[in-house]
Design a protein around this motif. Structure first.
Motif, PDB file in Angstrom:
ATOM      1  N   HIS A 110     104.128 -42.231  10.476  1.00 12.95           N
ATOM      2  CA  HIS A 110     103.358 -43.214  11.246  1.00 12.95           C
ATOM      3  C   HIS A 110     103.224 -42.785  12.705  1.00 12.95           C
ATOM      4  CE1 HIS A 110     104.375 -46.685   8.229  1.00 12.95           C
ATOM      5  NE2 HIS A 110     103.694 -45.700   7.686  1.00 12.95           N
ATOM      6  N   ARG A 111     104.314 -42.306  13.288  1.00 19.83           N
ATOM      7  CA  ARG A 111     104.260 -41.858  14.680  1.00 19.83           C
ATOM      8  C   ARG A 111     103.361 -40.634  14.805  1.00 19.83           C
ATOM      9  NH1 ARG A 111     103.667 -43.844  18.947  1.00 19.83           N
ATOM     10  NH2 ARG A 111     105.357 -45.306  18.458  1.00 19.83           N
ATOM     11  N   LEU A 123     102.463 -50.193  18.825  1.00 20.95           N
ATOM     12  CA  LEU A 123     103.358 -50.522  17.725  1.00 20.95           C
ATOM     13  C   LEU A 123     104.102 -51.809  18.051  1.00 20.95           C
ATOM     14  CD1 LEU A 123     104.894 -47.103  16.695  1.00 20.95           C
ATOM     15  CD2 LEU A 123     103.561 -48.620  15.238  1.00 20.95           C
ATOM     16  N   PRO A 163     108.310 -43.749   8.816  1.00 21.98           N
ATOM     17  CA  PRO A 163     108.185 -43.994  10.258  1.00 21.98           C
ATOM     18  C   PRO A 163     107.793 -42.741  11.042  1.00 21.98           C
ATOM     19  CG  PRO A 163     110.148 -45.063   9.403  1.00 21.98           C
ATOM     20  CD  PRO A 163     109.639 -44.179   8.314  1.00 21.98           C
ATOM     21  N   GLN A 164     108.273 -41.559  10.590  1.00 20.14           N
ATOM     22  CA  GLN A 164     107.902 -40.310  11.263  1.00 20.14           C
ATOM     23  C   GLN A 164     106.422 -40.002  11.038  1.00 20.14           C
ATOM     24  OE1 GLN A 164     111.024 -38.091   9.176  1.00 20.14           O
ATOM     25  NE2 GLN A 164     111.878 -37.520  11.169  1.00 20.14           N
ATOM     26  N   LEU A 200      99.592 -49.386   8.853  1.00 22.78           N
ATOM     27  CA  LEU A 200      99.322 -49.351  10.296  1.00 22.78           C
ATOM     28  C   LEU A 200      98.137 -50.230  10.662  1.00 22.78           C
ATOM     29  CD1 LEU A 200      99.932 -45.541  10.876  1.00 22.78           C
ATOM     30  CD2 LEU A 200     101.355 -47.410  11.713  1.00 22.78           C
ATOM     31  N   LEU A 235      99.720 -41.714  14.735  1.00 16.38           N
ATOM     32  CA  LEU A 235      99.283 -42.291  16.010  1.00 16.38           C
ATOM     33  C   LEU A 235      99.127 -41.218  17.091  1.00 16.38           C
ATOM     34  CD1 LEU A 235     101.386 -45.575  16.071  1.00 16.38           C
ATOM     35  CD2 LEU A 235      98.984 -45.294  15.471  1.00 16.38           C
ATOM     36  N   ASP A 236     100.019 -40.228  17.080  1.00 17.75           N
ATOM     37  CA  ASP A 236      99.892 -39.115  18.030  1.00 17.75           C
ATOM     38  C   ASP A 236      98.609 -38.342  17.783  1.00 17.75           C
ATOM     39  OD1 ASP A 236     103.467 -38.283  18.152  1.00 17.75           O
ATOM     40  OD2 ASP A 236     102.282 -39.806  19.203  1.00 17.75           O
TER      41      ASP A 236
END
Length: 253
Positions: free
Chosen positions: A7-8, A64, A4-5, A43, A11-12
Protein backbone atom coordinates in the motif's frame (compact mmCIF):
# COMPACT_ATOMS: atom_id res chain seq x y z
CA UNK A 1 5.99 -8.03 0.60
CA UNK A 2 3.16 -7.56 3.08
CA UNK A 3 -0.03 -5.67 2.23
CA UNK A 4 0.84 -2.50 4.24
CA UNK A 5 4.20 -2.36 2.42
CA UNK A 6 2.48 -2.71 -0.95
CA UNK A 7 0.00 0.00 0.00
CA UNK A 8 2.80 2.43 0.86
CA UNK A 9 4.66 1.54 -2.35
CA UNK A 10 1.49 2.13 -4.38
CA UNK A 11 1.01 5.57 -2.84
CA UNK A 12 4.68 6.41 -3.43
CA UNK A 13 4.31 5.39 -7.07
CA UNK A 14 1.20 7.54 -7.42
CA UNK A 15 3.03 10.53 -5.97
CA UNK A 16 5.92 10.17 -8.42
CA UNK A 17 4.15 8.85 -11.52
CA UNK A 18 0.63 10.28 -11.28
CA UNK A 19 -1.02 6.94 -12.18
CA UNK A 20 -0.53 3.23 -11.53
CA UNK A 21 -1.63 0.23 -13.59
CA UNK A 22 -2.73 -3.12 -12.16
CA UNK A 23 -0.54 -5.13 -14.53
CA UNK A 24 2.56 -3.06 -13.79
CA UNK A 25 2.06 -3.31 -10.02
CA UNK A 26 1.50 -7.06 -10.21
CA UNK A 27 4.80 -7.46 -12.04
CA UNK A 28 6.62 -5.09 -9.68
CA UNK A 29 5.38 -6.81 -6.52
CA UNK A 30 5.42 -10.33 -8.00
CA UNK A 31 1.82 -10.95 -7.02
CA UNK A 32 -1.37 -11.70 -8.95
CA UNK A 33 -3.45 -8.98 -10.57
CA UNK A 34 -6.31 -9.97 -8.23
CA UNK A 35 -4.10 -9.16 -5.23
CA UNK A 36 -3.32 -5.75 -6.68
CA UNK A 37 -7.00 -5.08 -7.39
CA UNK A 38 -7.84 -5.89 -3.77
CA UNK A 39 -5.08 -3.52 -2.62
CA UNK A 40 -6.42 -0.73 -4.81
CA UNK A 41 -10.01 -1.36 -3.71
CA UNK A 42 -8.96 -1.16 -0.06
CA UNK A 43 -7.08 2.09 -0.62
CA UNK A 44 -10.01 3.50 -2.58
CA UNK A 45 -12.40 2.70 0.29
CA UNK A 46 -10.02 4.51 2.64
CA UNK A 47 -10.19 7.57 0.42
CA UNK A 48 -6.47 7.74 -0.40
CA UNK A 49 -6.70 7.11 -4.14
CA UNK A 50 -9.32 6.88 -6.86
CA UNK A 51 -9.89 3.63 -8.74
CA UNK A 52 -10.08 3.88 -12.51
CA UNK A 53 -10.26 1.22 -15.23
CA UNK A 54 -7.05 -0.79 -15.13
CA UNK A 55 -5.47 1.01 -12.17
CA UNK A 56 -5.71 4.08 -9.98
CA UNK A 57 -4.98 7.80 -9.86
CA UNK A 58 -4.30 10.14 -6.91
CA UNK A 59 -7.23 11.53 -4.97
CA UNK A 60 -7.00 15.20 -4.08
CA UNK A 61 -5.95 15.88 -0.47
CA UNK A 62 -5.63 12.13 0.17
CA UNK A 63 -3.85 10.91 3.29
CA UNK A 64 -3.67 7.54 5.00
CA UNK A 65 -6.22 7.50 7.81
CA UNK A 66 -4.58 6.38 11.07
CA UNK A 67 -6.16 3.29 12.56
CA UNK A 68 -7.90 3.32 15.92
CA UNK A 69 -5.03 1.74 17.85
CA UNK A 70 -2.50 4.33 16.71
CA UNK A 71 -4.87 7.25 17.36
CA UNK A 72 -5.57 6.10 20.93
CA UNK A 73 -1.94 6.67 21.86
CA UNK A 74 -1.58 10.19 20.45
CA UNK A 75 -2.19 13.51 22.24
CA UNK A 76 -4.04 11.73 25.05
CA UNK A 77 -3.48 14.55 27.55
CA UNK A 78 -5.11 17.07 25.25
CA UNK A 79 -8.00 14.74 24.46
CA UNK A 80 -8.67 14.24 28.16
CA UNK A 81 -8.66 18.00 28.75
CA UNK A 82 -10.97 18.53 25.79
CA UNK A 83 -13.31 15.80 27.00
CA UNK A 84 -13.46 17.33 30.49
CA UNK A 85 -14.37 20.71 28.99
CA UNK A 86 -16.95 19.14 26.69
CA UNK A 87 -18.51 17.34 29.66
CA UNK A 88 -19.72 20.69 30.99
CA UNK A 89 -22.02 20.79 27.94
CA UNK A 90 -23.72 17.48 28.78
CA UNK A 91 -27.44 17.81 29.55
CA UNK A 92 -28.10 16.65 33.11
CA UNK A 93 -31.58 15.50 32.28
CA UNK A 94 -32.40 11.77 32.36
CA UNK A 95 -34.89 12.36 29.57
CA UNK A 96 -32.36 14.02 27.23
CA UNK A 97 -30.60 11.62 24.85
CA UNK A 98 -26.97 12.14 23.86
CA UNK A 99 -25.29 10.92 20.69
CA UNK A 100 -21.57 10.09 20.60
CA UNK A 101 -19.66 9.92 17.35
CA UNK A 102 -16.81 7.49 16.72
CA UNK A 103 -13.28 8.62 17.59
CA UNK A 104 -10.78 8.83 20.39
CA UNK A 105 -11.87 12.33 21.46
CA UNK A 106 -15.48 11.24 21.96
CA UNK A 107 -14.28 8.02 23.62
CA UNK A 108 -12.48 10.18 26.20
CA UNK A 109 -15.84 11.76 27.04
CA UNK A 110 -17.35 8.46 28.20
CA UNK A 111 -15.96 8.52 31.80
CA UNK A 112 -17.71 11.86 32.33
CA UNK A 113 -21.15 10.36 31.73
CA UNK A 114 -23.24 9.18 34.64
CA UNK A 115 -26.69 7.95 35.59
CA UNK A 116 -27.80 11.59 35.44
CA UNK A 117 -27.21 11.52 31.69
CA UNK A 118 -30.05 10.29 29.50
CA UNK A 119 -29.78 7.45 27.00
CA UNK A 120 -26.61 7.45 24.91
CA UNK A 121 -26.68 6.51 21.23
CA UNK A 122 -23.53 5.62 19.28
CA UNK A 123 -22.42 3.82 16.13
CA UNK A 124 -18.93 3.17 17.55
CA UNK A 125 -18.27 -0.28 19.00
CA UNK A 126 -15.52 0.85 21.40
CA UNK A 127 -17.65 3.72 22.69
CA UNK A 128 -20.55 1.34 23.33
CA UNK A 129 -18.27 -1.11 25.17
CA UNK A 130 -16.84 1.67 27.33
CA UNK A 131 -20.34 2.88 28.15
CA UNK A 132 -21.42 -0.61 29.18
CA UNK A 133 -18.44 -0.83 31.54
CA UNK A 134 -19.69 2.34 33.28
CA UNK A 135 -22.91 0.69 34.40
CA UNK A 136 -24.45 4.11 33.87
CA UNK A 137 -26.87 5.46 31.25
CA UNK A 138 -28.76 3.18 28.83
CA UNK A 139 -26.76 2.48 25.65
CA UNK A 140 -28.12 2.15 22.11
CA UNK A 141 -25.75 0.80 19.43
CA UNK A 142 -26.73 1.66 15.87
CA UNK A 143 -26.69 -0.90 13.04
CA UNK A 144 -24.42 -0.92 10.00
CA UNK A 145 -21.22 -2.26 8.50
CA UNK A 146 -18.23 -1.99 10.86
CA UNK A 147 -15.18 -0.33 9.34
CA UNK A 148 -12.03 -2.32 10.28
CA UNK A 149 -9.88 0.76 10.89
CA UNK A 150 -12.29 2.58 13.19
CA UNK A 151 -14.71 0.01 14.56
CA UNK A 152 -17.54 2.37 13.58
CA UNK A 153 -20.76 1.37 11.86
CA UNK A 154 -21.27 3.04 8.49
CA UNK A 155 -23.55 2.69 5.48
CA UNK A 156 -27.19 3.25 4.60
CA UNK A 157 -28.51 1.34 7.62
CA UNK A 158 -26.51 3.55 9.98
CA UNK A 159 -27.57 6.78 8.29
CA UNK A 160 -31.24 5.70 8.23
CA UNK A 161 -31.12 4.82 11.93
CA UNK A 162 -29.63 8.23 12.77
CA UNK A 163 -32.31 10.03 10.76
CA UNK A 164 -34.99 8.40 12.91
CA UNK A 165 -33.51 9.99 16.05
CA UNK A 166 -33.52 13.45 17.59
CA UNK A 167 -30.88 13.60 20.35
CA UNK A 168 -30.61 16.64 22.58
CA UNK A 169 -26.91 16.98 21.79
CA UNK A 170 -24.38 15.20 19.57
CA UNK A 171 -20.65 15.13 20.29
CA UNK A 172 -18.59 14.64 17.15
CA UNK A 173 -14.98 14.20 16.14
CA UNK A 174 -13.31 15.10 12.87
CA UNK A 175 -9.97 14.72 11.07
CA UNK A 176 -9.62 18.38 10.24
CA UNK A 177 -11.30 21.75 10.56
CA UNK A 178 -10.90 25.32 9.39
CA UNK A 179 -13.07 28.42 9.08
CA UNK A 180 -14.96 26.83 6.19
CA UNK A 181 -15.86 23.43 7.56
CA UNK A 182 -15.17 20.04 9.10
CA UNK A 183 -13.37 17.26 7.22
CA UNK A 184 -12.80 13.50 7.22
CA UNK A 185 -10.98 11.28 4.71
CA UNK A 186 -13.67 8.61 4.30
CA UNK A 187 -16.98 9.22 2.45
CA UNK A 188 -18.90 6.59 4.45
CA UNK A 189 -17.76 8.11 7.76
CA UNK A 190 -18.57 11.54 6.38
CA UNK A 191 -22.15 10.54 5.55
CA UNK A 192 -22.69 9.34 9.11
CA UNK A 193 -21.23 12.49 10.64
CA UNK A 194 -23.34 14.71 8.38
CA UNK A 195 -26.48 12.85 9.44
CA UNK A 196 -25.52 13.27 13.11
CA UNK A 197 -25.19 17.01 12.64
CA UNK A 198 -28.52 17.29 10.85
CA UNK A 199 -30.49 15.46 13.55
CA UNK A 200 -29.06 16.78 16.82
CA UNK A 201 -30.55 19.68 18.72
CA UNK A 202 -27.08 20.95 19.65
CA UNK A 203 -23.85 20.06 17.82
CA UNK A 204 -20.52 19.95 19.69
CA UNK A 205 -17.23 19.09 17.96
CA UNK A 206 -14.22 17.79 19.90
CA UNK A 207 -10.95 18.35 18.05
CA UNK A 208 -7.44 19.08 19.27
CA UNK A 209 -5.45 21.88 17.68
CA UNK A 210 -3.32 19.52 15.54
CA UNK A 211 -6.40 19.19 13.30
CA UNK A 212 -6.75 22.93 12.77
CA UNK A 213 -6.30 23.93 9.16
CA UNK A 214 -6.24 20.31 7.93
CA UNK A 215 -8.47 19.56 4.97
CA UNK A 216 -9.41 16.02 4.00
CA UNK A 217 -11.27 14.50 1.10
CA UNK A 218 -14.80 14.86 2.49
CA UNK A 219 -16.29 18.02 3.90
CA UNK A 220 -18.72 16.93 6.60
CA UNK A 221 -20.37 20.31 7.10
CA UNK A 222 -19.91 24.04 7.01
CA UNK A 223 -18.77 25.63 10.28
CA UNK A 224 -22.10 27.40 10.53
CA UNK A 225 -23.79 24.01 10.97
CA UNK A 226 -22.19 23.38 14.38
CA UNK A 227 -22.73 25.18 17.67
CA UNK A 228 -19.54 24.60 19.69
CA UNK A 229 -16.02 23.45 18.97
CA UNK A 230 -13.95 22.31 21.96
CA UNK A 231 -10.20 22.41 21.36
CA UNK A 232 -6.98 23.29 23.19
CA UNK A 233 -4.78 26.35 23.66
CA UNK A 234 -2.61 25.38 20.70
CA UNK A 235 -5.25 26.88 18.40
CA UNK A 236 -3.88 29.92 16.58
CA UNK A 237 -5.59 33.16 17.71
CA UNK A 238 -6.23 34.18 14.10
CA UNK A 239 -8.07 30.96 13.33
CA UNK A 240 -10.02 31.22 16.57
CA UNK A 241 -11.19 34.64 15.45
CA UNK A 242 -12.24 33.26 12.07
CA UNK A 243 -14.17 30.43 13.71
CA UNK A 244 -15.97 32.76 16.09
CA UNK A 245 -16.82 35.06 13.19
CA UNK A 246 -18.93 32.22 11.74
CA UNK A 247 -20.99 32.16 14.94
CA UNK A 248 -19.39 29.07 16.44
CA UNK A 249 -18.61 29.10 20.16
CA UNK A 250 -14.96 28.15 20.72
CA UNK A 251 -14.18 26.50 24.06
CA UNK A 252 -10.48 26.26 24.94
CA UNK A 253 -9.60 23.38 27.25
Amino acid sequence: MYAPQRHRAILDALASEGRVAVSDLAERFEVTTETVRRDLDQLDRRGVLARVHGGAIPRAAAVLEPDLASRRGTRTDLKERIAAAAATLLPLDPEAAVQLDAGTSTLALVPHLSERTGAVVTHALDVAQALLALDGPPVHLLPGRLRPGTGAAVGAATVDAIRALRPEVAFLGCNGFDAEGLYTPDPSEGAVKTALLQQAGRRVVLADSSKAGARRLVRIADLGEIDVIVTDDGLAPALRGELEATGVEVVIA
